[in-house]
Design a protein around this motif. Structure first.
Motif, mmCIF file in Angstrom:
data_model
loop_
_atom_site.group_PDB
_atom_site.id
_atom_site.type_symbol
_atom_site.label_atom_id
_atom_site.label_comp_id
_atom_site.label_asym_id
_atom_site.label_seq_id
_atom_site.Cartn_x
_atom_site.Cartn_y
_atom_site.Cartn_z
ATOM 1 N N VAL A 33 -4.977 -2.189 9.115
ATOM 2 C CA VAL A 33 -3.880 -2.377 8.519
ATOM 3 C C VAL A 33 -2.785 -2.699 9.598
ATOM 4 C CG1 VAL A 33 -1.735 -1.101 7.473
ATOM 5 C CG2 VAL A 33 -4.186 -0.886 6.420
ATOM 6 N N VAL A 49 -3.658 4.807 1.640
ATOM 7 C CA VAL A 49 -4.546 4.182 2.764
ATOM 8 C C VAL A 49 -5.476 5.220 3.378
ATOM 9 C CG1 VAL A 49 -4.137 2.887 4.998
ATOM 10 C CG2 VAL A 49 -2.741 2.422 3.113
ATOM 11 N N GLU A 61 3.857 2.401 5.133
ATOM 12 C CA GLU A 61 2.380 2.327 4.074
ATOM 13 C C GLU A 61 2.377 3.721 3.268
ATOM 14 O OE1 GLU A 61 0.688 -0.157 3.400
ATOM 15 O OE2 GLU A 61 1.697 -1.254 4.776
ATOM 16 N N MET A 120 0.884 -1.240 0.185
ATOM 17 C CA MET A 120 0.126 0.171 0.053
ATOM 18 C C MET A 120 1.013 1.091 -0.060
ATOM 19 S SD MET A 120 -2.814 -0.714 2.640
ATOM 20 C CE MET A 120 -4.076 -2.474 2.624
ATOM 21 N N LYS A 179 -0.670 -5.964 10.668
ATOM 22 C CA LYS A 179 0.921 -5.763 11.057
ATOM 23 C C LYS A 179 1.267 -6.270 12.478
ATOM 24 C CE LYS A 179 1.682 -3.977 6.792
ATOM 25 N NZ LYS A 179 2.261 -4.713 6.007
#
Length: 189
Positions: A13, A5, A42, A1, A17
């Protein structure tokens, strides 16, 4: 990404992670520093390691959280105006807060945002989705997107402004979250 985002997607997200790297996250400080780092990744930054001399490092370098009070990452960004520009993100634990400060190297002005650890992260409980995914810590409801938005707008977008982007100071920091002055620039070791 990339910087596309949406902050509303930030919890998902970051949740993914956090569960991927859960064994390495020891406490609330690690969780917030990790979230700041992942926001940089990101947002189009590439991790160059923990030291200026490292290049092409893994997204989460080995030993990233060996220091329990200060975590430092170095980055490059293909969107920067000058090829080869390097950036630094330093997260510092201080009196229940995490101060995330960033600058362009070697002599950029430091900018920062701070987060009260207990208002953003808590230990996962057996009934939580995060615990089921293996995460030891979880973001308090609604605060992952707030952290993401603050780091992206105050730090990432200030360092490398996307085309047509205008920073709005009202999006930078949650009301009541103090910022701490940081010396600028960061000295080279």
């Amino acid at each position: 990404m990339s910087s596309s985002v949406n902050p509303a997607e930030a919890k998902q997200v970051l949740l993914g992670k956090l569960s991927d790297f859960s064994p390495e996250i020891k406490d609330r400080f690690d969780a917030i520093a990790f979230a700041c780092h992942m926001t940089f990744i990101e947002s189009g930054f590439s991790c160059a390691g923990l030291e200026e001399v490292n290049v092409n490092s893994a997204p989460l370098p080995s030993g990233w959280n060996d220091n329990e009070d200060c975590i430092t990452f170095h980055y490059t960004n293909k969107q920067s105006k000058t090829r080869g520009t390097k950036y630094i993100l330093r997260c510092i634990k201080s009196a229940g807060f995490v101060v995330a400060a960033a600058a362009e190297l070697p002599e950029g002005e430091a900018i920062d945002v701070s987060f009260e650890m207990s208002k953003f992260v808590r230990p996962s409980t057996e009934s939580s989705q995060e615990f089921a995914m293996g995460a030891k810590f979880e973001f308090i409801e609604g605060n992952a997107d707030q952290l993401w938005r603050a780091v992206q707008s105050r730090l990432c977008n200030t360092l490398v402004k996307p085309v047509g982007h205008q920073t709005r100071t009202t999006d930078n920091v949650r009301p009541g979250m103090p910022t701490m002055p940081m010396p600028a620039p960061f000295p080279n070791p």
